[in-house]
Design an enzyme around this catalytic site. Structure first.
Site, PDB file in Angstrom:
ATOM      1  N   CYS A  44      48.005  38.411 104.926  1.00  0.00           N
ATOM      2  CA  CYS A  44      49.495  38.586 104.949  1.00  0.00           C
ATOM      3  C   CYS A  44      49.880  40.009 104.055  1.00  0.00           C
ATOM      4  CB  CYS A  44      50.236  37.404 104.386  1.00  0.00           C
ATOM      5  SG  CYS A  44      52.015  37.542 104.149  1.00  0.00           S
ATOM      6  N   CYS A  91      40.660  74.521 133.884  1.00  0.00           N
ATOM      7  CA  CYS A  91      40.974  73.227 133.103  1.00  0.00           C
ATOM      8  C   CYS A  91      39.679  72.547 132.535  1.00  0.00           C
ATOM      9  CB  CYS A  91      41.234  72.265 134.718  1.00  0.00           C
ATOM     10  SG  CYS A  91      41.248  70.550 134.103  1.00  0.00           S
ATOM     11  N   ASN A 145      44.063  32.747 105.330  1.00  0.00           N
ATOM     12  CA  ASN A 145      44.824  33.865 105.312  1.00  0.00           C
ATOM     13  C   ASN A 145      44.640  34.691 104.265  1.00  0.00           C
ATOM     14  OD1 ASN A 145      46.909  35.548 105.641  1.00  0.00           O
ATOM     15  ND2 ASN A 145      48.386  34.077 105.928  1.00  0.00           N
ATOM     16  N   CYS A 205      47.555  65.985 131.907  1.00  0.00           N
ATOM     17  CA  CYS A 205      48.584  65.884 132.950  1.00  0.00           C
ATOM     18  C   CYS A 205      48.480  64.310 133.908  1.00  0.00           C
ATOM     19  CB  CYS A 205      48.244  67.103 134.141  1.00  0.00           C
ATOM     20  SG  CYS A 205      46.310  67.176 134.478  1.00  0.00           S
TER      21      CYS A 205
HETATM   22  S1  SF4 Z   1      46.435  69.272 131.215  1.00  0.00           S
HETATM   23 FE1  SF4 Z   1      45.538  68.647 133.191  1.00  0.00          FE
HETATM   24  S2  SF4 Z   1      45.005  70.592 134.217  1.00  0.00           S
HETATM   25 FE2  SF4 Z   1      45.731  71.033 132.104  1.00  0.00          FE
HETATM   26  S3  SF4 Z   1      43.739  71.232 130.861  1.00  0.00           S
HETATM   27 FE3  SF4 Z   1      44.319  69.244 130.606  1.00  0.00          FE
HETATM   28  S4  SF4 Z   1      43.489  67.912 132.396  1.00  0.00           S
HETATM   29 FE4  SF4 Z   1      43.188  70.350 133.016  1.00  0.00          FE
END
Ligand code: SF4
Ligand SMILES: Cc1cc2nc3c(=O)[nH]c(=O)nc-3n(C[C@H](O)[C@H](O)[C@H](O)COP(=O)(O)OP(=O)(O)OC[C@H]3O[C@@H](n4cnc5c(N)ncnc54)[C@H](O)[C@@H]3O)c2cc1C
Ligand SMILES: Cc1cc2nc3c(=O)[nH]c(=O)nc-3n(C[C@H](O)[C@H](O)[C@H](O)COP(=O)(O)O)c2cc1C
Ligand code: SF4
Ligand code: SF4
Lengths: 470, 488
Positions: free
Chosen positions: B148, B442, B145, B448
């Site tokens: 720790c 995008c 050990n 997202c």
């Molecule tokens: S949040 Fe989604 S839609 Fe916006 S840039 Fe990123 S991947 Fe693309």
């Protein structure tokens, strides 16, 4: 001089026992778990669906984070009577009905229960409704009636520093929140506690004072800059059948029987004047108020309680959850029936003559169901009961409204501009049931709030004009 | 989660571990880590009955005195113990008691792995003594050990050794002078580059490694008393952090050790493992066994049932018959950033049938990404090459100005009392709430799809760029003054 708004009221212990809460509050831990389920939607549909636009995800996330004070304040910002709303709103067709969780195959967030959690904490804290009183502005407003519409209008105006006087013809303030809403949802005492908070913001209450004549209205016009009318609807409509008008109401020692309408029954039990019923009861109608009356009769001891309705179960105008509730409380239903006469039996009980009916034709316009019925031949029969409760809707305050000169009344409703609550008279505003024809508590609050903003906008533009002239 | 292929082959995968680190065998790779679940023989025997393949004894050494309280946790969104913290020291039981019980366990469970975790003062004699006694007691292997992070390090042990490669190598050498069983060195993550100590252990002759130990932490502060947790009579101390929260850190360290030839040794993976899928990930990064502490402290030994069952079912679906069939397969799928293909492009795609209209992707992309998920259904007017769209607050403002009423009649309830008053749900997501990705804007960041609450509602789809693969390394190689982009 009254110390609190509820001084003439004390809760009857028997009523408290018979009308135990339908939805007991969430525990603190359950509230946190539930609040964490909320997705915190952007431009949330629940918020849009709320007539007062409470920032639902905003207040729910504050519960989740442990910021209970902030949560309560966030709610009150949008709705000063949010405590009542959390108990009485038909959320199934409002915020909770709009919750995206329905489409996520999950039960909607219990928004009302969470709101109640935050409001209970707020009430327990003893904090004032308006944390920092604003500087006074030279604006005097009278609110006629003390139901949710007037109260919301009054509180909103106080927030801006106006002087507000609420004038109410009944001895207790609160309108139907105090005298009408089912006790197992919102006890009268809780309604009065909420009104008391509004009184403490500096709103003056004149109770047991009715505004009924043109002269009284003119006096108001002289005393105040603006008048808000939140007078609600009138008495229950009568059945219009023989025997109904004979006053066959009796009873002693907080018991009642005979003919009394839904609102009479409800306000009497809520104020502890009636605490028991017995024998068979027939309620005529199948709206929310009829159901409230039927459930009340049941809880007061009546048995059996039967609801009589001219249409079938699929046409019940009450909310589905109210209809379900009625069935759970043991109410039975007689469909496609209308009462034709009420007679008095030898022993003092009532004989209700009933006929089966069927609709004649369909309403031509917009698919509405027909309003006309014809009796089914040979269907007449008689029910013996101790009490008949007419509950076929409230009538407009026709007589009163006729006194209001320069204020246009259409189909029994005061005509207003939706966004500002302004009537056809520039110094009169209106909202709530008297203007929307009878909706829900939250609609009255939203109306009152919009009218307050309408009044303030007029006041401010008048002040601006005055300023420019100098 | 990997998809289980249909028509999976009918065989029962073999979870057994054979000859791990040059001699350790056990029925499955699931070991209890050296911690309270392995405090005494009675516990370990119950754990073996529950299905664990091995156990690393709670670190044995000169008995210490613990404080109370000792633990604190990070709860997240109502979930308990996302992260867990302790300020506990090594075993508080006499060495003789621990070793006597170890003998008893080995006698009754000869097929299971019992590893003695050791920590003593930094002298050759002390280490020789404890190694010999542990092996005489019947240990299948030793775990040193060096990890720790609290208490023991103040006494010159634990991470005080594990943070200094020279000490780690020296003590490993002392141990190897006498050890007859495999020697694992347990690494501390509280160091700039975990490989420095891994290399030292390897140089010192270690047969294997265990990683990671707990991470230095202060889990939080009680906002009433202003005392950090855990509170020991008004004071707290730096603790060791573990549980689900640390898994990504552990995986990263495991991968960096296994990808470094000078560090790589048979490895027992530790850090946030709670399910079979966690275990599979550690094995895919090269671990021969895995160790579990927090999850067992949270739910008890019974969690191993699903760990074994789930791993076995996943292996069946993938056609892996033994652990060796997939061990290490993902190590080389991690590369330096400069070797990633700059011409690989994906964009977000919303499945309108699945979308529930929470609009979280919209606000995430506007506030946290590249402003290309819109609530308006049409392409906006154009200003130069920039498309104009309403900003998020304008949507909110419009909502606030809406007049909504309660639908009181049956007719209103089926049709909605107005545009913004909902009919009684459930009803399909209104088109106005289904966002739209402007795929030309995008950047394919994934945000997202990370925030969308609905599984597989936002997917990232590849858009062929028509360009051949090219890495940053290739693009700048040979260029006169190539500069590496900083990796943040
Ligand atoms: S949040 Fe989604 S839609 Fe916006 S840039 Fe990123 S991947 Fe693309
Ligand atoms: C039995 C019943 C149960 C209900 N249950 C619910 C429910 O569970 N949930 C829900 O959301 N809604 C419910 N409602 C509807 C809700 O109560 C009303 O929509 C709401 O109270 C309307 O508020 P308001 O301020 O417009 O009118 P009201 O609450 O009716 O208040 C009007 C006030 O004005 C006073 N007033 C009238 N005329 C004068 C005058 N001339 N001078 C002085 N004062 C006057 C009245 O005494 C009354 O206090 C229910 C209604 C009824 C009848
Ligand atoms: C996508 C992303 C990019 C980041 N880029 C940087 C950066 O360029 N410079 C920097 O100093 N930190 C960067 N960070 C680290 C953050 O500033 C921050 O230190 C870290 O995320 C810890 O904070 P949090 O977990 O509380 O959000 C980045 C973090 C993320 C998630
Ligand atoms: S719609 Fe439901 S999930 Fe979304 S913010 Fe409102 S309560 Fe939360
Ligand atoms: S986050 Fe997902 S569910 Fe929510 S609006 Fe975007 S695509 Fe629809």
């Amino acid at each position: 001089m009254l110390t609190t708004v509820s001084s003439p009221f004390s809760e009857h212990p028997e009523i408290r026992q018979r009308f135990a809460e339908l939805h007991p509050p969430l525990s603190a831990q359950a509230a946190v778990v539930e609040s964490n389920r909320c997705l915190h939607c952007f431009d949330a549909p629940c918020m849009v669906a709320c007539p007062t636009h409470i920032d639902v995800p905003g207040f729910i996330k504050r519960i989740a984070s442990g910021n209970l004070r902030g949560s309560g304040r966030k709610i009150l910002d949008a709705n000063v009577l949010a405590g009542s709303c959390s108990r009485v709103c038909p959320v199934e067709v409002l915020c909770e009905g709009a919750c995206v969780m329905h489409r996520y195959d999950r039960p909607p967030i219990q928004i009302a229960q969470l709101q109640r959690h935050a409001m209970d904490a707020f009430h327990a804290s003893g904090e004032p409704l308006i944390p920092v009183p604003p500087p006074a502005i030279p604006l005097r407003v009278a609110c006629v009636g003390s139901g949710p519409a007037s109260l919301a209008c009054a509180a909103e105006l106080r927030r801006a520093g106006a002087q507000v006087t609420v004038i109410e013809r009944r001895p207790l303030p609160g309108g139907l929140n105090t005298y009408g809403v089912a006790e197992y949802k919102l006890p009268t005492a809780d309604s009065l506690r909420e009104v008391e908070l509004i009184r403490q913001t500096g709103v003056e209450f004149r109770l047991s004072e009715a505004i009924e004549t043109t002269a009284q209205l003119e006096a108001l016009e002289a005393e105040f800059d603006y008048v808000f009318l939140g007078v609600g609807l009138g008495a229950m409509q009568s059945l219009g059948i023989p025997g109904e008008s004979e006053s066959i109401q009796g009873g002693a020692d907080h018991e009642t029987h005979g003919i009394l309408n839904a609102l009479q029954l409800i306000s009497a039990y809520k104020t502890g004047h009636i605490t028991k019923m017995s024998g068979a009861v027939v309620v005529v109608g199948a709206g929310n108020t009829a159901i409230d009356a039927a459930v009340a009769a049941r809880r007061l001891g009546a048995d059996p309680v039967t609801m009589l309705y001219r249409r079938g179960p699929n046409d019940v105008s009450a909310f589905d959850f109210e209809f379900d509730h009625a069935r759970r409380e043991g109410i039975s239903f007689l469909w496609h029936r209308l009462p034709v006469a009420i007679r008095k039996a030898q022993d003092g009980s009532l004989l209700l003559d009933i006929e089966a009916v069927q609709p004649i034709g369909n309403h031509p316009a917009d698919n509405r169901k027909s309003d006309r019925f014809e009796p089914v031949p040979h269907s007449l029969f008689t029910m013996e009961c101790r009490t008949v409760i007419p509950a076929i809707g409230q009538s407009p305050l026709t007589q009163l409204l006729a006194e209001f000169r320069h204020i246009t009344v259409e189909q029994g409703r005061i005509a207003i501009e939706r966004a500002t609550g302004q009537t056809t008279h520039p110094r009169f505003f209106a909202g709530g049931d008297c203007a929307n024809g009878g909706r829900e508590v939250v609609d009255a609050i939203a109306d009152g709030k919009r009218a307050a903003h309408g009044i303030l906008a007029k006041f401010n533009s008048a002040a601006e004009v005055a300023h420019v002239k100098h | 989660m990997s998809s289980i292929k249909s028509g999976s082959p009918h065989f029962t995968p073999d979870l057994a571990v054979r000859n791990f680190a040059g001699g350790i065998n056990c029925p499955n790779p699931f070991w209890l880590a050296s911690a309270p679940p392995t405090n005494c023989g009675e516990q370990i025997m119950r754990a073996f009955d529950a299905g664990w393949g091995g156990a690393v004894w709670k670190t044995i050494g000169a008995p210490i005195t613990n404080v109370s309280s000792r633990y604190s946790s990070i709860d997240w969104m109502g979930q308990r113990m996302m992260g867990f913290n302790n300020i506990e020291l090594i075993s508080d039981r006499p060495i003789e008691t621990n070793l006597r019980e170890l003998t008893e366990v080995k006698k009754r469970y000869p097929a299971h792995a019992v590893i003695a975790s050791l920590m003593v003062e930094s002298t050759r004699e002390a280490w020789h003594d404890i190694v010999q006694r542990s092996e005489d007691a019947g240990a299948d292997g030793l775990e040193l050990n060096f990890g720790c992070p609290h208490g023991m390090s103040e006494r010159g042990m634990g991470s005080a050794v594990g943070q200094v490669p020279e000490y780690a190598q020296m003590i490993t050498e002392w141990v190897k002078e006498v050890a007859r069983t495999p020697v694992l060195v347990k690494l501390t993550p509280n160091i700039a580059d975990i490989r420095t100590v891994a290399r030292a252990a390897k140089l010192g002759g270690a047969d294997g490694l265990s990683a990671i130990n707990t991470i230095n932490s202060i889990t939080g502060i009680d906002l009433d008393t202003l005392v950090p947790r855990p509170n020991v009579g008004g004071k707290s101390s730096h603790g060791g952090y573990c549980g689900p929260a640390v898994k990504p850190i552990a995986l990263n360290m495991v991968q960096s050790v296994m990808a470094d030839p000078a560090s790589a040794l048979p490895l027992s993976g530790i850090g946030g493992i709670a399910t079979w899928s966690d275990a599979a990930e550690f094995i895919l990064l090269g671990c021969g066994t895995v160790q579990v502490c927090t999850a067992a402290m949270h739910y008890g030994y019974r969690i191993v049932e699903d760990m074994a069952d789930g791993l076995s079912n996943w292996m069946r679906g993938k056609g892996f018959r033994t652990l060796e069939d997939f061990r290490g397969l993902s190590v080389n799928r991690v590369t330096e950033w400069k070797h990633l293909n700059l011409n690989f492009k994906i964009v977000a795609q919303i499945d309108e049938q699945k979308c529930i209209g929470c609009d979280l992707c919209h606000i995430a992309c506007w506030d946290g990404a590249h402003q290309c998920i819109h609530l308006d259904r049409v392409s906006g007017p154009v200003d130069g090459h920039v498309e104009l769209h309403p900003i998020p607050t304008s949507h909110e403002a419009a909502s606030h100005n809406r007049i909504t009423v309660t639908s009181v009649t049956r007719r209103e309830r089926t049709q909605g009392a107005g545009l913004h008053s909902p009919a009684h749900g459930p009803y399909p997501t209104p088109l106005a709430r289904i966002p739209r990705v402007d795929q030309t804007e995008c950047v394919g960041c994934n945000l997202c799809s990370c925030v969308c609450p609905v599984d597989n509602c936002i997917t990232m789809v590849e858009v062929p760029t028509g360009l051949p693969p090219e890495t940053w390394d290739e693009r700048t190689r040979g260029a006169n003054c190539a500069t590496e982009p900083p990796i943040l």
